[in-house]
Design a protein around this motif. Structure first.
Motif, mmCIF file in Angstrom:
data_model
loop_
_atom_site.group_PDB
_atom_site.id
_atom_site.type_symbol
_atom_site.label_atom_id
_atom_site.label_comp_id
_atom_site.label_asym_id
_atom_site.label_seq_id
_atom_site.Cartn_x
_atom_site.Cartn_y
_atom_site.Cartn_z
ATOM 1 N N ASP A 1 -2.934 -10.936 3.333
ATOM 2 C CA ASP A 1 -3.923 -9.936 2.953
ATOM 3 C C ASP A 1 -5.282 -10.614 2.809
ATOM 4 O O ASP A 1 -5.481 -11.456 1.931
ATOM 5 C CB ASP A 1 -3.512 -9.270 1.634
ATOM 6 C CG ASP A 1 -4.480 -8.178 1.193
ATOM 7 O OD1 ASP A 1 -5.422 -7.862 1.957
ATOM 8 O OD2 ASP A 1 -4.302 -7.648 0.081
ATOM 9 N N ARG B 1 3.523 -1.680 10.577
ATOM 10 C CA ARG B 1 2.957 -2.695 9.687
ATOM 11 C C ARG B 1 1.502 -2.376 9.364
ATOM 12 O O ARG B 1 1.050 -2.505 8.218
ATOM 13 C CB ARG B 1 3.024 -4.080 10.329
ATOM 14 C CG ARG B 1 4.393 -4.680 10.489
ATOM 15 C CD ARG B 1 4.261 -6.128 10.985
ATOM 16 N NE ARG B 1 5.443 -6.571 11.683
ATOM 17 C CZ ARG B 1 5.491 -6.995 12.927
ATOM 18 N NH1 ARG B 1 4.376 -7.030 13.652
ATOM 19 N NH2 ARG B 1 6.618 -7.395 13.478
ATOM 20 N N ARG C 1 1.370 0.553 6.913
ATOM 21 C CA ARG C 1 1.718 0.138 5.554
ATOM 22 C C ARG C 1 0.569 -0.614 4.903
ATOM 23 O O ARG C 1 0.238 -0.393 3.734
ATOM 24 C CB ARG C 1 2.966 -0.762 5.584
ATOM 25 C CG ARG C 1 4.265 -0.022 5.818
ATOM 26 C CD ARG C 1 5.476 -0.897 5.488
ATOM 27 N NE ARG C 1 5.569 -2.072 6.335
ATOM 28 C CZ ARG C 1 6.227 -2.117 7.488
ATOM 29 N NH1 ARG C 1 6.849 -1.014 7.942
ATOM 30 N NH2 ARG C 1 6.289 -3.226 8.190
ATOM 31 N N ALA C 2 -0.047 -1.521 5.668
ATOM 32 C CA ALA C 2 -1.159 -2.297 5.114
ATOM 33 C C ALA C 2 -2.322 -1.394 4.724
ATOM 34 O O ALA C 2 -2.938 -1.576 3.661
ATOM 35 C CB ALA C 2 -1.617 -3.341 6.131
ATOM 36 N N LEU D 1 -2.196 1.797 3.868
ATOM 37 C CA LEU D 1 -1.832 2.591 2.686
ATOM 38 C C LEU D 1 -1.930 1.771 1.403
ATOM 39 O O LEU D 1 -2.213 2.315 0.324
ATOM 40 C CB LEU D 1 -0.411 3.143 2.848
ATOM 41 C CG LEU D 1 -0.242 4.232 3.921
ATOM 42 C CD1 LEU D 1 1.233 4.579 4.101
ATOM 43 C CD2 LEU D 1 -1.043 5.476 3.544
ATOM 44 N N LEU D 2 -1.706 0.463 1.522
ATOM 45 C CA LEU D 2 -1.776 -0.415 0.359
ATOM 46 C C LEU D 2 -3.182 -0.962 0.125
ATOM 47 O O LEU D 2 -3.401 -1.735 -0.820
ATOM 48 C CB LEU D 2 -0.805 -1.585 0.539
ATOM 49 C CG LEU D 2 0.688 -1.210 0.524
ATOM 50 C CD1 LEU D 2 1.538 -2.414 0.944
ATOM 51 C CD2 LEU D 2 1.097 -0.716 -0.862
ATOM 52 N N GLY D 3 -4.123 -0.597 0.986
ATOM 53 C CA GLY D 3 -5.487 -1.082 0.840
ATOM 54 C C GLY D 3 -5.656 -2.535 1.228
ATOM 55 O O GLY D 3 -6.614 -3.198 0.808
ATOM 56 N N GLN D 4 -4.759 -3.041 2.061
ATOM 57 C CA GLN D 4 -4.822 -4.439 2.472
ATOM 58 C C GLN D 4 -5.718 -4.623 3.697
ATOM 59 O O GLN D 4 -6.001 -3.664 4.416
ATOM 60 C CB GLN D 4 -3.416 -4.953 2.785
ATOM 61 C CG GLN D 4 -2.479 -4.956 1.602
ATOM 62 C CD GLN D 4 -1.085 -5.402 1.986
ATOM 63 O OE1 GLN D 4 -0.734 -5.497 3.172
ATOM 64 N NE2 GLN D 4 -0.253 -5.688 0.982
#
Length: 602
Positions: A191, A242, A245-246, A248-251
């Motif tokens: 990240d 991937r 997901r990143a 959505l997680l703010g990564q």
């Protein structure tokens, strides 16, 4: 053709390229020292008459913020030494940040956990078979002995984690100790938020990943096959998942070289190591024959950084220094490098002025490249996928197209003569190939860019005769070559060059093609010819070092206080290439070794 003899240049060009069928390791070349500027003469270790203003004093000064430099700095700092990194570019990461970040590192904890059947004895046998006599045995041993500890240290002192590149074979798996399933690893997803504002100063990648996707280096072999492979589609879907997901997680997901450079920089942030960007090396500072600091340009003015214990040169090779390439390398001199543009040999030349010896200066981390506008495209999968072949100016094949990329270019140079040109060569493919496979980032069936045609990087014709005319090769010879190739491809055998004989040959291929996944006939017009030139990932020659990464003089004595790692040093791989990541693995390892020696911990 070799450069003409020069009594001040001890570099020796090998008579033949390394061959997977023979003993790997031709005669080693030892480059001679040169005068100030690195352009000829005899080096004299001159000490400055007056030092410039003092910018600071540290235990260790590191030149360059690539994989070698940042690993050295991280190690020095965590061993209790004060350290600063100076970087010529406005960004950090160097060529490592641009790369796929494969790391060849036998017996490391990542591959051992994955069940890779490696042992120190296997690795030593394999490396010795690949390198031969080009590199002293104690340097090879130092790499193998310290590599696993280096990786464990980096993981303990940075957010970096790694993945095994399963199936990416060692480049010569048939040699003693070679592993067909490979030893290479690559960084796991990182990240970028861990870098904070420093993320904006990360050197960009050579090829950006598709928007919204998180792609590992090992994914590319399957992404090239999405038009013809269910697994290719599955891998593309996972890359997109991937990325989702990143998001959505703010990564800010980083992989490959971006993850490697970003993770090392994050480690330096945690260790409190400053990295000065826009700060090129001007020269090394000597006192009583020892290197005691570095003269740099900071904010447009010269200044001295004193080093109580020593200086580590990790400033990369000289791939973008035309004068040095002309001096040391073979004709025609290559200028199609994907290395960081700031790599102009500054550290190597400074070392030579301090009296250092150099070696392997005529060599590079070669690979066939398409001379596309802007920057060359370094061909990995494209020359290996079935349905393509390489021909010389006579319209004849001359090499196993699927062999290790450094071998292909060594062969181009070895066989290039005025009566038999092999530079440039031509990658000939048909429309069936174009309908099936990704080429660079061009989706299957889509046309090559118009600017490629304008630059002469690609030619297209509806017959082989017309294609031959366009690229200036004999039409009859090209037809005969393709006919023979097609006949052999249908049989699944290449008795001429052994394409498909090695496990390595099958990594970037199409498993749906049989009986040999490397071979398919060309039959569907139009036909294409792509201009292939000697590309490189960077130069391979540099400062000669010992097993402790200390820089040596021509008489073998040590220059006190001077260390080198990465492409600023002569490669531990000699003239060959053990596997994916043979550049970065040793670079990080010898950066680590240098710092341990400086800390008295070796």
């Amino acid at each position: 053709m070799s450069k003409s003899a020069d009594p001040h240049r001890r570099t020796t060009v090998p008579a033949a390229a390394p061959s997977r069928r023979g003993v790997l390791g031709a005669a080693a070349g030892a480059g001679a020292a040169v005068a100030a500027g690195g352009l000829g003469g005899t080096a004299v270790a001159a000490e400055p008459a007056a030092a410039p203003p003092l910018l600071g004093t540290y235990d260790v000064v590191v030149i360059g913020s690539g994989a070698a430099g940042m690993t050295a700095a991280l190690t020095a700092a965590r061993k209790g030494l004060s350290c600063v990194v100076v970087e010529k570019a406005p960004t950090f990461g160097g060529s490592a940040a641009r790369s796929g970040a494969g790391i060849w590192l036998p017996n490391n904890s990542v591959i051992k956990a994955a069940g890779v059947p490696d042992t120190p004895a296997k690795a030593a046998r394999y490396l010795a078979a690949v390198v031969g006599d080009d590199v002293p045995a104690d340097r090879q041993k130092a790499f193998l002995d310290h590599g696993p500890a280096m990786l464990s240290f980096v993981m303990a002192n940075s957010p970096l984690r790694f993945r095994w590149m399963e199936g990416y074979s060692d480049y010569y798996p048939e040699l003693p100790g070679g592993l067909p399933n490979g030893r290479s690893i690559e960084p796991d997803q990182l990240d970028g938020n861990v870098l904070g504002a420093e993320l904006a100063r990360l050197n960009p990648p050579y090829l950006a990943t598709p928007p919204g996707m998180v792609v590992f280096s090992a994914d590319y072999k399957w992404l090239a096959l999405t038009a013809v492979s269910a697994k290719g589609v599955a891998v593309a879907t996972e890359c997109l998942a991937r990325g989702t997901r990143a998001a959505l997680l703010g990564q800010k997901p980083l992989t490959m070289g971006q993850a490697l450079a970003g993770g090392l920089r994050a480690g330096l942030l945690s260790a409190g190591v400053p990295v000065w960007l826009d700060t090129p090396l001007t020269d090394l500072h000597l006192e009583n024959g020892a290197v005691t600091g570095a003269v740099v340009t900071r904010d447009g003015a010269p200044g001295l950084l004193r080093a109580r214990r020593g200086v580590v040169v990790g400033s990369g090779g000289f791939e973008h220094n035309a004068a040095m390439r002309e001096q040391y390398q073979e004709q025609p001199v290559a200028h199609w490098s994907v290395g960081a543009k700031e790599n102009t040999g500054d550290g190597i030349r400074a070392g030579q002025r301090a009296g250092a010896d150099v070696a392997l200066m005529d060599d590079a981390w070669w690979g066939p490249a398409v001379a596309t506008p802007g920057q060359p495209w370094f061909c990995l999968a494209e020359r290996t996928l079935p349905g393509g072949l390489l021909v010389n100016a006579a319209g004849a094949r001359f090499v196993n197209e699927a062999g290790p990329y450094s071998d292909v270019v060594h062969t181009m140079y070895e066989r290039d003569t005025p009566s038999a040109r092999h530079i440039p060569a031509w990658l000939v493919v048909d429309q069936n190939y174009r309908n099936r496979y990704l080429f660079k980032d061009i989706v299957p069936a889509l046309p090559f860019p118009a600017e490629w045609y304008d630059a002469g990087a690609v030619h297209k014709a509806w017959s082989l005769d017309a294609l031959a005319s366009a690229i200036g090769v004999p039409a009859g010879a090209l037809r005969a070559t393709v006919d023979r190739f097609n006949s052999q491809a249908r049989q699944g055998d290449d008795p001429d060059f052994g394409r498909g004989d090695s496990a390595y040959d099958h990594y970037y291929t199409d498993p749906s093609v049989g009986p040999n996944s490397c071979l398919a006939p060309l039959w569907l017009p139009p036909y294409y010819a792509l201009r292939i030139v000697p590309g490189d990932l960077g130069t391979k020659g540099g400062l000669l070092t010992d097993a402790r990464a200390r820089v040596l003089r021509p008489d073998g004595s040590v220059i006190r206080g001077l260390y080198a790692a990465g492409n600023a040093s002569a490669a531990v791989m000699g003239r060959s290439y053990a596997g994916a990541g043979s550049t970065i693995g040793p670079a990080m390892t010898f950066g680590y070794v240098a710092a341990l020696d400086l800390a008295g911990a070796l």
